[in-house]
Design a protein around this motif. Structure first.
Motif, PDB file in Angstrom:
ATOM      1  N   ARG A 138      -6.247   4.523   2.628  1.00  0.00           N
ATOM      2  CA  ARG A 138      -6.255   3.475   1.797  1.00  0.00           C
ATOM      3  C   ARG A 138      -6.416   2.278   2.925  1.00  0.00           C
ATOM      4  N   ALA A 161      -9.428  -0.536   2.950  1.00  0.00           N
ATOM      5  CA  ALA A 161      -8.985  -1.791   2.821  1.00  0.00           C
ATOM      6  C   ALA A 161      -9.696  -2.493   4.079  1.00  0.00           C
ATOM      7  N   VAL A 169       0.732  -1.164   0.245  1.00  0.00           N
ATOM      8  CA  VAL A 169       0.154   0.083   0.166  1.00  0.00           C
ATOM      9  C   VAL A 169       1.044   1.226   0.016  1.00  0.00           C
ATOM     10  N   ASP A 184       2.505   1.958  -3.241  1.00  0.00           N
ATOM     11  CA  ASP A 184       1.677   2.373  -4.355  1.00  0.00           C
ATOM     12  C   ASP A 184       1.228   3.894  -3.875  1.00  0.00           C
ATOM     13  N   VAL A 185       1.152   4.425  -2.665  1.00  0.00           N
ATOM     14  CA  VAL A 185       0.663   5.728  -2.774  1.00  0.00           C
ATOM     15  C   VAL A 185       2.189   6.494  -2.910  1.00  0.00           C
ATOM     16  N   THR A 216      -3.201   9.615   2.820  1.00  0.00           N
ATOM     17  CA  THR A 216      -3.499   8.983   1.661  1.00  0.00           C
ATOM     18  C   THR A 216      -3.300   7.452   2.409  1.00  0.00           C
ATOM     19  N   CYS A 217      -2.162   7.018   2.714  1.00  0.00           N
ATOM     20  CA  CYS A 217      -2.013   5.775   3.548  1.00  0.00           C
ATOM     21  C   CYS A 217      -2.952   5.252   4.362  1.00  0.00           C
TER      22      CYS A 217
END
Length: 378
Positions: free
Chosen positions: A149, A153, A129, A132-133, A145-146
């Motif tokens: 996410r 999830a 994750v 990707d961020v 953002t993490c």
């Protein structure tokens, strides 16, 4: 007692979708990257022998069929049929699938469930994750953002997983990093990515940020521990290094799942005894150490680990053969250990039956909140 129990595989990956040549097949058998000039073919490992012994009959061959004969039969049946046969024979009712490895190359949880006729749930890898961020956001946006996410999830995933052992080692500081420390670390990482370095999380501050964000969300958190491929510095993968973090999370009602653990499985058993929220397995080890070694390793884990803390896993990845071998080895090893305790009068037969049900799946149902399972009492 053990042979007919449905299993919950609390840590695995998907399987490959395409036909494999011999070199590609052998590269997925064990932790070696590929057959080599010096150690030769990887069929000549404990897991390679086990595939020829245990999987060949499932595919309609004699046990111990030669490697080329086995692979020819595999190609004749086709990937889908081989996968269906081997997963069905494994007797695994539920799969908890880490989707953060070889993304796009392996089956999804739903596809794995369709092949097996069982159920499957996603385990979200924290480092994936973050990677990707960082690829699409600046340092200021990284932490929020993490968090967003991982919150999203957590609504569908069954657990989170960290591969800190591979990236920074398990000797993590126990405290939650400050926002300023996370921003500074994210800025440094973002600059490295912008300079062309691989998008690979290797910062201890950011790993702790991810772990504590996951703790806040309340799902179980898995940690890779012990053996792995050559990317692992094994001395940094001893679960005893996690003790500060285990103390810090002891009152958070978040199960911590220590995966694999070999050759530190006795250390893991100790941690499971002294920390109520720690669960352990010896997945991956049982198929790699061979038949006699499997019972010994499982018995050594159970020297200290409470029965209520021990889980089953395959770490099956790429090859459906690994799921089948792991399940057979586990069932046989558990039967040997329980029969020995009962024969010596250390346990009653009722205790052994109850332990078998708990380890095969009951403990996973409790820890991952999978719903009701067979009660662990007679």
């Amino acid at each position: 007692m053990v042979d007919l129990l449905p299993l919950v595989d609390h840590h695995c990956h998907g399987v490959v979708r395409e036909r494999l040549d011999r070199a590609a097949f052998e590269s997925l058998l064990c932790e070696a990257a590929a057959p080599g000039r010096w150690h030769g073919r990887l069929f000549d490992t404990q897991v390679g022998f086990a595939v020829r012994r245990l999987c060949a009959p499932v595919l309609g061959l004699e046990a111990h069929a030669a490697p080329d004969e086995y692979l020819d039969r595999r190609a004749e049946l086709g990937v889908d049929e081989v996968t269906r046969r081997l997963l069905a024979a494994a007797g695994i009712a539920e799969f908890l699938v880490d989707t953060g490895f070889l993304q796009g190359a392996l089956t999804t949880p739903d596809e794995l469930a369709a092949f097996s006729g069982g159920a499957a749930h996603e385990v979200v890898r924290l480092e994936s994750v973050a990677e990707d961020v960082i690829s699409g956001h600046n340092a200021a946006a990284f932490a929020p953002t993490c968090r967003a996410r991982l919150v999203a999830a957590s609504r569908t995933a069954i657990a989170f997983k960290s591969i800190a052992a591979y990236r920074v080692g398990l000797g993590l500081e126990a405290d939650r990093p400050s926002d300023a420390a996370v921003f500074t670390a994210a800025a440094r990482w973002s600059a490295e990515v912008a300079a062309g370095k691989p998008v690979r999380l290797h910062d201890e501050t950011l790993v702790r940020f991810l772990i504590w964000t996951a703790v806040d969300l309340g799902l179980p958190i898995q940690f890779h521990v012990g053996l792995g491929d050559a990317d692992t510095d094994l001395h940094r993968a001893d679960p005893l290094l996690l003790m500060p973090l285990l103390r810090a999370t002891a009152d958070r009602n978040v199960p911590i799942m220590l995966l694999h653990n070999y050759p530190f499985h006795r250390h893991a058993g100790y941690l499971a005894q002294v920390f109520d929220h720690v669960f352990v397995d010896v997945g991956l080890a049982l198929q790699n150490v061979g038949g006699g070694g499997a019972a010994r390793v499982l018995a050594e884990l159970l020297e200290l680990a409470p029965i209520g803390s021990v889980l089953f896993s395959t770490d099956g990845c790429g090859l459906p053969e690994l799921f089948h071998v792991a399940a057979v080895r586990f069932r046989r090893a558990l039967a040997v250990v329980l029969d020995a305790e009962s024969a010596e009068g250390n346990w009653s037969r009722a205790d052994a039956r109850r332990a078998a049900r708990m380890i095969a799946g009951g403990n996973a149902h409790r820890a991952y909140r999978l719903g009701p399972s067979a009660p662990p009492t007679d």
